[in-house]
Design a protein around this motif. Sequence first.
Motif: not given
Length: 128
Positions: A1-15
């Motif tokens: 469900m969450y794109p593998e090419d991204l990084k994620y924060s505990s505040e639910h943001e992606w980079v």
Amino acid sequence: MYPEDLKYSSEHEWVRQPGETEGSVRIGITHYAQDALGDIVYASLPEVGDTVAAGTTVGELESTKSVSDLYAPVSGEVLSVNEALDATPELVNSDPYGEGWLFEVAPSDPTEIDALMDANTYQSSLDD
């Protein structure tokens, strides 16, 4: 469900690396966050040229349910913001990983990106 090419924060943001602007990363909120917020009606984003610090509040997302703080997952200078959200903030709901992106930052400390969660770790954090 969450794109593998991204990084994620505990505040639910992606980079996403790289961003559209050279030397930048693109930032948005996750499907989980947009779903929890409900229908987004307004996005208050940082200004181009602002310097943001990882973990600090840089804006707000207003939904029909509430107003939620938006955090910077990495430190750096804001290079661009998604101006399409002025007229159509609901893009954050309909396409959180594409047209609903929020802003781009030139990271001042690239190791902050490495410290973010991968997709599997983020998914596991939601299951806890």
